[in-house]
Design a protein around this motif. Structure first.
Motif, PDB file in Angstrom:
ATOM      1  N   THR A 100       0.834  -1.200   0.000  1.00 52.95           N
ATOM      2  CA  THR A 100       0.000   0.000   0.000  1.00 52.95           C
ATOM      3  C   THR A 100       0.870   1.252   0.000  1.00 52.95           C
ATOM      4  O   THR A 100       2.093   1.185   0.070  1.00 52.95           O
ATOM      5  N   GLN A 116     -12.564  -0.570   1.342  1.00 59.37           N
ATOM      6  CA  GLN A 116     -12.696   0.714   0.642  1.00 59.37           C
ATOM      7  C   GLN A 116     -13.695   0.585  -0.509  1.00 59.37           C
ATOM      8  O   GLN A 116     -14.817   0.190  -0.272  1.00 59.37           O
ATOM      9  N   ARG A 136       1.259   0.829  -7.566  1.00 59.92           N
ATOM     10  CA  ARG A 136       0.221   1.552  -8.294  1.00 59.92           C
ATOM     11  C   ARG A 136      -0.092   2.877  -7.601  1.00 59.92           C
ATOM     12  O   ARG A 136      -0.669   3.780  -8.201  1.00 59.92           O
ATOM     13  N   VAL A 165      -3.756 -13.915  -5.202  1.00 63.12           N
ATOM     14  CA  VAL A 165      -4.586 -12.898  -4.545  1.00 63.12           C
ATOM     15  C   VAL A 165      -5.566 -13.568  -3.581  1.00 63.12           C
ATOM     16  O   VAL A 165      -6.348 -14.434  -3.984  1.00 63.12           O
TER      17      VAL A 165
HETATM   18  C1  HQG Z   1      -6.110   1.103   1.161  1.00 57.68           C
HETATM   19  C2  HQG Z   1      -5.336  -4.639  -8.617  1.00 57.68           C
HETATM   20  C3  HQG Z   1      -6.763   3.941   4.408  1.00 57.68           C
HETATM   21  C4  HQG Z   1      -5.435  -0.136   0.608  1.00 57.68           C
HETATM   22  C5  HQG Z   1      -4.225  -4.907  -7.617  1.00 57.68           C
HETATM   23  C6  HQG Z   1      -5.381   0.200  -0.859  1.00 57.68           C
HETATM   24  C7  HQG Z   1      -4.855  -5.809  -6.588  1.00 57.68           C
HETATM   25  C8  HQG Z   1      -6.848   1.898   3.385  1.00 57.68           C
HETATM   26  C9  HQG Z   1      -6.608   1.063  -1.084  1.00 57.68           C
HETATM   27  C10 HQG Z   1      -6.314  -5.409  -6.613  1.00 57.68           C
HETATM   28  C11 HQG Z   1      -7.439   1.330   4.537  1.00 57.68           C
HETATM   29  C12 HQG Z   1      -7.711   0.340  -1.834  1.00 57.68           C
HETATM   30  C13 HQG Z   1      -6.701  -4.611  -5.383  1.00 57.68           C
HETATM   31  C14 HQG Z   1      -7.677   2.160   5.637  1.00 57.68           C
HETATM   32  C15 HQG Z   1      -7.202  -0.217   3.061  1.00 57.68           C
HETATM   33  N1  HQG Z   1      -7.328   3.460   5.534  1.00 57.68           N
HETATM   34  N2  HQG Z   1      -6.512   3.214   3.326  1.00 57.68           N
HETATM   35  N3  HQG Z   1      -8.226   1.701   6.785  1.00 57.68           N
HETATM   36  N4  HQG Z   1      -7.654   0.010   4.300  1.00 57.68           N
HETATM   37  N5  HQG Z   1      -6.703   0.919   2.492  1.00 57.68           N
HETATM   38  O1  HQG Z   1      -7.349  -0.701  -5.474  1.00 57.68           O
HETATM   39  O2  HQG Z   1      -5.457  -3.838  -2.646  1.00 57.68           O
HETATM   40  O3  HQG Z   1      -4.533  -4.949 -11.766  1.00 57.68           O
HETATM   41  O4  HQG Z   1      -9.281  -1.148  -3.893  1.00 57.68           O
HETATM   42  O5  HQG Z   1      -4.157  -0.321   1.201  1.00 57.68           O
HETATM   43  O6  HQG Z   1      -3.087  -5.437  -8.200  1.00 57.68           O
HETATM   44  O7  HQG Z   1      -4.675  -1.732  -3.879  1.00 57.68           O
HETATM   45  O8  HQG Z   1      -6.868  -4.339 -11.138  1.00 57.68           O
HETATM   46  O9  HQG Z   1      -7.131  -2.292  -3.497  1.00 57.68           O
HETATM   47  O10 HQG Z   1      -4.227   0.927  -1.181  1.00 57.68           O
HETATM   48  O11 HQG Z   1      -4.731  -7.170  -6.868  1.00 57.68           O
HETATM   49  O12 HQG Z   1      -6.245  -6.710 -11.596  1.00 57.68           O
HETATM   50  O13 HQG Z   1      -7.097   1.405   0.204  1.00 57.68           O
HETATM   51  O14 HQG Z   1      -6.470  -4.596  -7.787  1.00 57.68           O
HETATM   52  O15 HQG Z   1      -5.457  -5.665  -9.548  1.00 57.68           O
HETATM   53  O16 HQG Z   1      -7.302   0.212  -3.156  1.00 57.68           O
HETATM   54  O17 HQG Z   1      -5.763  -3.576  -5.144  1.00 57.68           O
HETATM   55  P1  HQG Z   1      -7.833  -0.952  -4.101  1.00 57.68           P
HETATM   56  P2  HQG Z   1      -5.660  -2.832  -3.722  1.00 57.68           P
HETATM   57  P3  HQG Z   1      -5.793  -5.405 -11.105  1.00 57.68           P
END
Ligand code: HQG
Length: 179
Positions: A100, A116, A136, A165
């Motif tokens: 993250t 989220q 990302r 995942v």
């Molecule tokens: C963060 C892509 C503040 C979390 C990727 C993340 C992955 C918080 C963001 C898949 C939090 C959500 C998912 C809190 C979580 N306070 N921020 N309490 N709890 N977060 O994109 O995991 O290429 O919905 O750390 O590679 O980044 O699309 O989730 O940074 O496999 O196939 O909130 O999507 O795959 O971001 O990514 P996302 P993710 P694809």
């Protein structure tokens, strides 16, 4: 063929907006391939797409995002639609990771990992995958180590996305450590 563009559009349809494509999605996220192809054919960009292209798109992708089976297709993870995709609980590996941005750390420490915009929190099987997820959003992402064994033993539910995942409803802060 622009398989990356196709994959992005199909991810959008299957994860976030099946209604825009008039797709009838079942509770596990499956959609008839024919329905998806018909919807894509309305766009002149995708007018020649056939099932073989979907197979190639999946084969050529660097990530396992979509699954094809028995004339149906679904996304392995990432959903944000209101209907929560039905998944079977599964015992996770002892340790999982989450990549993250540094700017989210404080809030994550306070509230734990929350889904989220999506239906589930996304966790990575290995550090490299977590790093790529984190990049990302931050050029120097931080990697969180999740004590999945203890979380599972104490009743936190985990689900398999693809082999790299894992998903969870939420992960409380007591199971999270910074690497
Ligand atoms: C963060 C892509 C503040 C979390 C990727 C993340 C992955 C918080 C963001 C898949 C939090 C959500 C998912 C809190 C979580 N306070 N921020 N309490 N709890 N977060 O994109 O995991 O290429 O919905 O750390 O590679 O980044 O699309 O989730 O940074 O496999 O196939 O909130 O999507 O795959 O971001 O990514 P996302 P993710 P694809």
């Amino acid at each position: 063929m622009n398989y990356i563009g196709l994959s992005k559009e199909i991810s959008y349809a299957l994860r976030h907006a099946p209604w825009e494509y008039e797709l009838e999605m079942d509770e596990e996220g499956w959609v008839p391939v024919e329905q998806l192809l018909n919807a894509l054919h309305r766009d002149k960009k995708w007018v020649d797409i056939c099932e073989t292209d979907l197979i190639r798109m999946i084969e050529q992708s660097e990530k396992k995002r979509h699954e094809l089976k028995d004339g149906k297709i679904r996304a392995f993870y990432g959903h944000s639609i209101p209907m929560k995709i039905l998944r079977e609980e599964q015992m996770p590996p002892d340790v999982l990771y989450h990549g993250t941005a540094r700017r989210f750390l404080e809030s994550i420490k306070e509230k734990g990992l929350l889904p989220q915009g999506r239906q589930y929190v996304h966790l990575s099987q290995d550090i490299e995958t977590a790093e790529n997820v984190g990049k990302r959003r931050d050029d120097k992402p931080c990697i969180l180590i999740i004590d999945a064994k203890r979380a599972w033993d104490e009743g936190i539910k985990f689900y398999l996305g693809n082999e790299k995942v894992w998903l969870a409803d939420t992960v409380p802060g007591r199971y999270i450590e910074e690497m």
